[in-house]
Design a protein around this motif. Structure first.
Motif, PDB file in Angstrom:
ATOM      1  N   ALA A 268      35.008  41.138  43.051  1.00 58.67           N
ATOM      2  CA  ALA A 268      34.328  42.815  44.201  1.00 58.67           C
ATOM      3  C   ALA A 268      34.347  43.544  42.526  1.00 58.67           C
ATOM      4  O   ALA A 268      35.168  43.751  42.187  1.00 58.67           O
ATOM      5  CB  ALA A 268      34.776  42.425  44.177  1.00 58.67           C
ATOM      6  N   PRO A 269      33.581  44.847  42.657  1.00 50.66           N
ATOM      7  CA  PRO A 269      33.893  45.787  41.552  1.00 50.66           C
ATOM      8  C   PRO A 269      35.001  46.828  41.910  1.00 50.66           C
ATOM      9  O   PRO A 269      35.253  47.055  40.931  1.00 50.66           O
ATOM     10  CB  PRO A 269      32.656  46.541  42.413  1.00 50.66           C
ATOM     11  CG  PRO A 269      31.866  46.051  43.264  1.00 50.66           C
ATOM     12  CD  PRO A 269      32.941  44.803  43.505  1.00 50.66           C
ATOM     13  N   ASP A 270      35.847  46.711  42.789  1.00 47.11           N
ATOM     14  CA  ASP A 270      37.057  46.829  43.050  1.00 47.11           C
ATOM     15  C   ASP A 270      38.116  45.861  42.939  1.00 47.11           C
ATOM     16  O   ASP A 270      39.573  45.989  42.695  1.00 47.11           O
ATOM     17  CB  ASP A 270      37.438  47.002  44.513  1.00 47.11           C
ATOM     18  CG  ASP A 270      37.502  46.518  45.641  1.00 47.11           C
ATOM     19  OD1 ASP A 270      36.701  45.259  44.875  1.00 47.11           O
ATOM     20  OD2 ASP A 270      37.899  46.903  46.868  1.00 47.11           O
ATOM     21  N   GLN A 271      38.098  44.814  42.088  1.00 46.96           N
ATOM     22  CA  GLN A 271      38.809  43.463  42.157  1.00 46.96           C
ATOM     23  C   GLN A 271      38.721  43.222  39.937  1.00 46.96           C
ATOM     24  O   GLN A 271      38.061  42.628  39.386  1.00 46.96           O
ATOM     25  CB  GLN A 271      38.252  42.264  42.233  1.00 46.96           C
ATOM     26  CG  GLN A 271      39.090  41.032  42.966  1.00 46.96           C
ATOM     27  CD  GLN A 271      38.847  40.297  43.838  1.00 46.96           C
ATOM     28  OE1 GLN A 271      37.835  40.687  43.307  1.00 46.96           O
ATOM     29  NE2 GLN A 271      39.404  38.982  43.211  1.00 46.96           N
ATOM     30  N   PRO A 272      39.594  43.865  39.684  1.00 48.78           N
ATOM     31  CA  PRO A 272      39.874  44.177  38.478  1.00 48.78           C
ATOM     32  C   PRO A 272      39.383  43.205  37.425  1.00 48.78           C
ATOM     33  O   PRO A 272      39.568  42.516  36.885  1.00 48.78           O
ATOM     34  CB  PRO A 272      41.004  45.625  37.911  1.00 48.78           C
ATOM     35  CG  PRO A 272      41.722  45.172  39.088  1.00 48.78           C
ATOM     36  CD  PRO A 272      41.017  44.862  40.114  1.00 48.78           C
ATOM     37  N   GLU A 273      41.339  42.079  38.251  1.00 49.31           N
ATOM     38  CA  GLU A 273      41.445  40.661  37.448  1.00 49.31           C
ATOM     39  C   GLU A 273      40.617  39.160  38.386  1.00 49.31           C
ATOM     40  O   GLU A 273      41.321  39.995  39.736  1.00 49.31           O
ATOM     41  CB  GLU A 273      42.981  41.273  36.616  1.00 49.31           C
ATOM     42  CG  GLU A 273      42.960  42.094  36.563  1.00 49.31           C
ATOM     43  CD  GLU A 273      42.606  42.108  34.684  1.00 49.31           C
ATOM     44  OE1 GLU A 273      42.030  40.859  34.114  1.00 49.31           O
ATOM     45  OE2 GLU A 273      42.560  43.310  34.090  1.00 49.31           O
ATOM     46  N   PRO A 274      40.603  38.104  37.732  1.00 54.31           N
ATOM     47  CA  PRO A 274      41.143  37.434  38.202  1.00 54.31           C
ATOM     48  C   PRO A 274      41.768  36.989  39.271  1.00 54.31           C
ATOM     49  O   PRO A 274      43.199  36.903  38.536  1.00 54.31           O
ATOM     50  CB  PRO A 274      40.100  35.726  37.063  1.00 54.31           C
ATOM     51  CG  PRO A 274      40.755  36.740  35.702  1.00 54.31           C
ATOM     52  CD  PRO A 274      40.542  38.155  35.594  1.00 54.31           C
ATOM     53  N   ILE A 275      41.869  35.345  39.649  1.00 53.04           N
ATOM     54  CA  ILE A 275      43.343  35.439  40.577  1.00 53.04           C
ATOM     55  C   ILE A 275      44.251  34.388  39.582  1.00 53.04           C
ATOM     56  O   ILE A 275      45.447  34.372  39.785  1.00 53.04           O
ATOM     57  CB  ILE A 275      43.350  34.632  42.233  1.00 53.04           C
ATOM     58  CG1 ILE A 275      42.115  33.093  41.316  1.00 53.04           C
ATOM     59  CG2 ILE A 275      42.279  35.576  42.609  1.00 53.04           C
ATOM     60  CD1 ILE A 275      42.247  32.381  43.042  1.00 53.04           C
ATOM     61  N   ALA A 276      43.455  33.820  38.619  1.00 52.00           N
ATOM     62  CA  ALA A 276      44.520  33.816  37.314  1.00 52.00           C
ATOM     63  C   ALA A 276      43.834  33.800  36.033  1.00 52.00           C
ATOM     64  O   ALA A 276      42.656  34.012  35.682  1.00 52.00           O
ATOM     65  CB  ALA A 276      44.325  31.930  37.695  1.00 52.00           C
ATOM     66  N   ALA A 277      44.929  34.021  34.888  1.00 55.29           N
ATOM     67  CA  ALA A 277      44.641  34.743  34.027  1.00 55.29           C
ATOM     68  C   ALA A 277      42.850  34.009  33.507  1.00 55.29           C
ATOM     69  O   ALA A 277      42.381  34.034  32.133  1.00 55.29           O
ATOM     70  CB  ALA A 277      44.889  35.054  33.117  1.00 55.29           C
ATOM     71  N   ASP A 278      43.274  32.537  33.401  1.00 52.38           N
ATOM     72  CA  ASP A 278      42.754  30.978  32.251  1.00 52.38           C
ATOM     73  C   ASP A 278      41.139  30.923  32.709  1.00 52.38           C
ATOM     74  O   ASP A 278      40.423  30.686  32.817  1.00 52.38           O
ATOM     75  CB  ASP A 278      43.306  30.058  32.654  1.00 52.38           C
ATOM     76  CG  ASP A 278      44.102  29.969  33.372  1.00 52.38           C
ATOM     77  OD1 ASP A 278      44.077  30.430  34.202  1.00 52.38           O
ATOM     78  OD2 ASP A 278      44.106  28.553  33.295  1.00 52.38           O
ATOM     79  N   ILE A 279      40.776  31.692  34.030  1.00 48.88           N
ATOM     80  CA  ILE A 279      39.343  31.584  35.069  1.00 48.88           C
ATOM     81  C   ILE A 279      38.686  32.614  34.216  1.00 48.88           C
ATOM     82  O   ILE A 279      38.806  33.167  34.315  1.00 48.88           O
ATOM     83  CB  ILE A 279      40.078  31.400  36.319  1.00 48.88           C
ATOM     84  CG1 ILE A 279      40.748  30.606  36.536  1.00 48.88           C
ATOM     85  CG2 ILE A 279      39.006  31.708  37.366  1.00 48.88           C
ATOM     86  CD1 ILE A 279      41.077  31.090  38.654  1.00 48.88           C
ATOM     87  N   ALA A 280      37.752  32.553  34.278  1.00 50.60           N
ATOM     88  CA  ALA A 280      36.386  32.895  33.807  1.00 50.60           C
ATOM     89  C   ALA A 280      35.801  33.640  34.517  1.00 50.60           C
ATOM     90  O   ALA A 280      36.158  33.222  35.890  1.00 50.60           O
ATOM     91  CB  ALA A 280      35.290  32.409  32.998  1.00 50.60           C
TER      92      ALA A 280
END
Length: 366
Positions: A268-280
């Motif tokens: 989402a636009p207000d979701q700056p990072e994925p839930i895991a760093a190694d996920i595209a």
């Protein structure tokens, strides 16, 4: 004391809201007794039905996508007709412009001056048919009342104050997208409809080109693969949303079940990072570009939300998660789509469903 004041304010606001709703219903019923359409009216089309206006003044992405089966049915059944659509959100305009038979997609602007300008433009067009595909929108009814048209189509109801030439009874289907198709079939006689029962969007070539760039950026640094790619979206409104721990478990189980597959998170636009760093991951504001990117996936999983319906419309097998809404009314409509609810709302069951959808999918792989 502050807490008590908050409760009182909330209660007062709720009372005002209920009062306004009740007054509006009473006023609608009064108008209906004088002018309205309480009973169904099934009639033939006028022989010169060539210019059609469809009104859906609602900003929810799902509700706009729910128009697509009806719009495609109109285009296939009336190939000589031009279909204009009036909506509220300009971001959704490209999604409808790619459909067959679509002429002008009008957008109701926020300012009063822009609204009057749009009304003047609409009044300058003589429509042969104007359609309200929703049975409970005052805005839709007002727009139909103001349109210059010889035929008006909608649902008959005890609060339907608009005089309709073609009025359908209460629809049999609970699904919002299929109700508008039933509207066509149930309000017109002596006509052979070619109907559709799935959502659809057709992004243009520039949208696909931009989607390709987002795709390459998201998977930068990874070896070019021809493996299964599954997308997911973690957001939804209110009680429809699943918490982050649910999605983390989903990712863990997915990797164990499908170690050769890769994931991409639609943020989402207000979701700056994925839930895991190694996920595209990717954030795309343009809905037509997002649809083009979703169309590259083998499968997609999300709670009941706009992106869930957009993925189904893009032709992706979708696993829809329904915690607070009914699949009978809001299921993703597309080939290979499935809805999970109740005891099936478990990350392991969701992974099983995604794996099966992905196995059957013949989606494009970059």
């Amino acid at each position: 004391m502050a807490h008590r004041n908050t409760i009182n304010a909330t209660g007062f606001k709720g009372w005002i809201k209920r009062l306004r709703r009740g007054n509006r219903q009473r006023f609608n019923r009064l108008l209906t007794r004088v002018f309205g359409t309480v009973e169904p009216r099934r009639r033939p089309f006028a022989s010169d039905t060539r210019r059609i206006l469809v009104v859906r003044l609602n900003k929810r992405l799902g509700n706009i996508l729910f128009l697509t089966p009806m719009l495609r049915s109109l285009a296939a059944s009336l190939p000589a007709a031009t279909i204009d659509v009036l909506i509220q959100d300009a971001r959704q305009k490209p999604l409808l412009e790619g459909l067959p038979g679509i002429g002008q997609v009008w957008v109701q602007e926020k300012s009063l001056r822009a609204t009057f300008g749009l009304l003047r433009r609409l009044r300058s067009i003589r429509y042969d048919l104007a359609i309200d595909p929703s049975g409970n929108s005052t805005s839709n009814r007002l727009a139909l009342a103001l349109a210059r048209t010889q035929q008006r189509m909608g649902f008959a109801a005890r609060d339907q104050w608009l005089p309709l030439t073609h009025a359908a009874p209460r629809p049999d289907s609970r699904h919002q997208a299929l109700q508008s198709v039933e509207l066509l079939q149930s309000s017109v006689t002596d006509f052979d409809w070619k109907t559709f029962n799935t959502l659809a969007v057709f992004p243009c070539a520039p949208s696909h080109k931009l989607a390709q760039r987002h795709w390459q950026t998201a998977f930068a640094g990874q070896a070019r693969a021809t493996t299964t790619t599954v997308g997911f979206f973690t957001r939804a409104t209110g009680r429809k949303q699943f918490d982050e721990s649910w999605w983390r478990e989903f990712v863990t189980r997915f990797r164990k079940r499908l170690p050769a597959a890769r994931l991409i998170q639609i943020r989402a636009p207000d979701q700056p990072e994925p839930i895991a760093a190694d996920i595209a991951s990717v954030t795309i504001a343009e809905l037509d570009v997002l649809a083009a990117l979703l169309g590259r996936l083998h499968a997609f999983v999300a709670a009941d939300s706009g992106p869930m319906h957009l993925a189904a419309a893009a032709g992706v097998p979708v696993v829809g998660l329904f915690k607070a809404t009914a699949p009978a009314s809001y299921a993703p409509l597309g080939q290979g789509c499935i809805s999970l609810e109740g005891a099936a709302l478990d990350p392991s069951a969701a992974v099983d469903a995604v794996a099966e959808r992905a196995r059957q999918s013949s989606a494009f792989v970059a």
